[in-house]
Structure formats: structure tokens, C-alpha cells
Scaffold this motif. Structure first.
Motif: not given
Length: 203
Positions: A16-17, A19, A22-23, A43, A154, A157-158, A161
Motif C-alpha cells: 500500500i505504501v 506511491i 491512489q496514494n 480507500c 490499510s 496508512w490511509f 496519509l
């Protein structure tokens, strides 16, 4: 149980991390603030659905449908290229947000953007459904703990971010910094589109 949970978190974060489209979109929305909670929620929910589907065995079914993969692939190329060009235009005009550079986009339009970049991106299926799904089979009876670990990764992270970008909006939102971010994101999305276009998925 614990090893499966931690393994799921570790692999989930590693996927996920990195780049990606989506990120990059979440970063843009985080700086703008408008629709941020909805985008982060989309997300997370999307990731959870895909992770659960992968662990439940959807990966085998998806990999056996080359026509479906090719269709999603070319739809993804169009979406990535479109957002990439729009981001480059935003950098040229010092505007913001990949979707709706004037900041006037509705929350529905912003959410539609993240849905497109999530569900029309074959990398999401390759990483979340196929790779995580395959990795979970190593843990037999603990595979759902593995899935839980990936889901927790997930969520963390989201949230980090999106809301982290919001807290740093004063710095990231400066015209010069914003122009550089838009330029970098635009180039990244076009590169991803080209890579995706040349990636053999079906057949």
C-alpha cells in the motif's frame, strides 16, 4: 495467530505504501480538505473488500478471465493518463487537486475520482487480490488473521496519509510546493499509464 496478523500487516503495508495513483490522489485531497473523510473511507472499504475477496479465493477466478483483465487494464490506462495530464495542467496553471483544480469539485466528483483510480487499476487486483490472497494460503487456519492484519495496515496508512497531508496543508499548499507536487504526480501517473499499457495481463 500473532505471526499471521503481523505478516498480513507487513505485506499489506509494503504493497500500500508504495506511491501510486491512489496514494497520489489521497495526498491531493488531503491538502485540499474537501471530501477527505469520504475519500479515506472509500480507500479503506475498497481495500478491505479486495483483501477479503483475495483471501476467500477470488484471485484464482480473476486470473482465469484474461478478457476481463484486459478490459480493466485499458480502462485504467485511460484513467491514469487523463488524471496525469490534468495534474500537469494544474502544475502549469498553479491550480490544485487532480480532479477539480479550482477546488470547486463536488464531494461526489471527488469520490468518483478515487473510485476510478481504485477499481479501474489492475495493479490493485494484482497486489491486493492475487498477491495477498496467495500469501494468505501459507497460514492455513490463520489466514483470516492474516487478512485482518492487511486490513489494519490499510486503515492506518490511509488515515495517516490523508489526515497527515491535511495537517501539513499549510506547507504543502504553498504555490511553489503545490506546483512541484502536481508536476511530480502528473509525471508519475503518465509513467504508470505507460507501464500498464505495456504490461501483459490477459492471454
Amino acid at each position: 495467530m500473532t505471526s499471521a496478523l503481523l505478516a498480513g500487516m507487513g505485506l499489506g503495508l509494503s504493497l500500500i505504501v508504495a506511491i501510486g495513483a491512489q496514494n497520489a490522489y489521497v495526498l491531493h485531497v488531503g491538502v485540499r480538505g474537501r471530501g477527505l473523510a469520504a475519500v479515506v473511507a472509500v480507500c479503506i472499504v475498497s481495500d478491505v473488500v479486495l483483501i477479503v475477496a483475495g483471501v476467500a479465493g477470488l484471485g484464482a477466478a480473476v486470473s482465469g478471465r484474461p478478457v476481463l483483465l484486459e478490459t480493466v487494464k485499458w480502462a485504467g490506462v485511460v484513467v491514469l493518463a487523463g488524471y496525469g495530464l490534468r495534474s500537469l495542467w494544474s502544475a502549469r496553471t498553479s491550480a490544485g487537486l487532480v480532479a477539480g483544480g479550482d477546488g470547486a469539485a463536488s464531494v461526489a466528483a471527488i469520490v468518483a475520482g478515487v473510485l476510478a483510480l481504485t477499481w479501474l487499476n489492475p495493479h490493485v487486483y494484482l497486489d491486493t487480490v492475487l498477491l495477498l490472497g496467495s500469501a494468505s494460503t501459507r497460514y492455513a487456519g490463520d489466514r483470516w488473521w492474516f487478512a485482518l492484519g492487511a486490513c489494519v495496515a490499510s486503515v492506518l496508512w490511509f488515515c495517516l496519509l490523508g489526515f497527515g497531508a491535511r495537517r501539513m496543508a499549510g506547507v504543502l499548499g504553498r504555490p511553489g510546493v503545490w506546483r512541484a507536487i502536481n508536476l511530480g504526480i502528473g509525471v508519475l501517473l503518465l509513467v504508470l499509464a505507460m507501464r500498464l499499457a505495456t504490461m501483459p495481463l490477459g492471454g
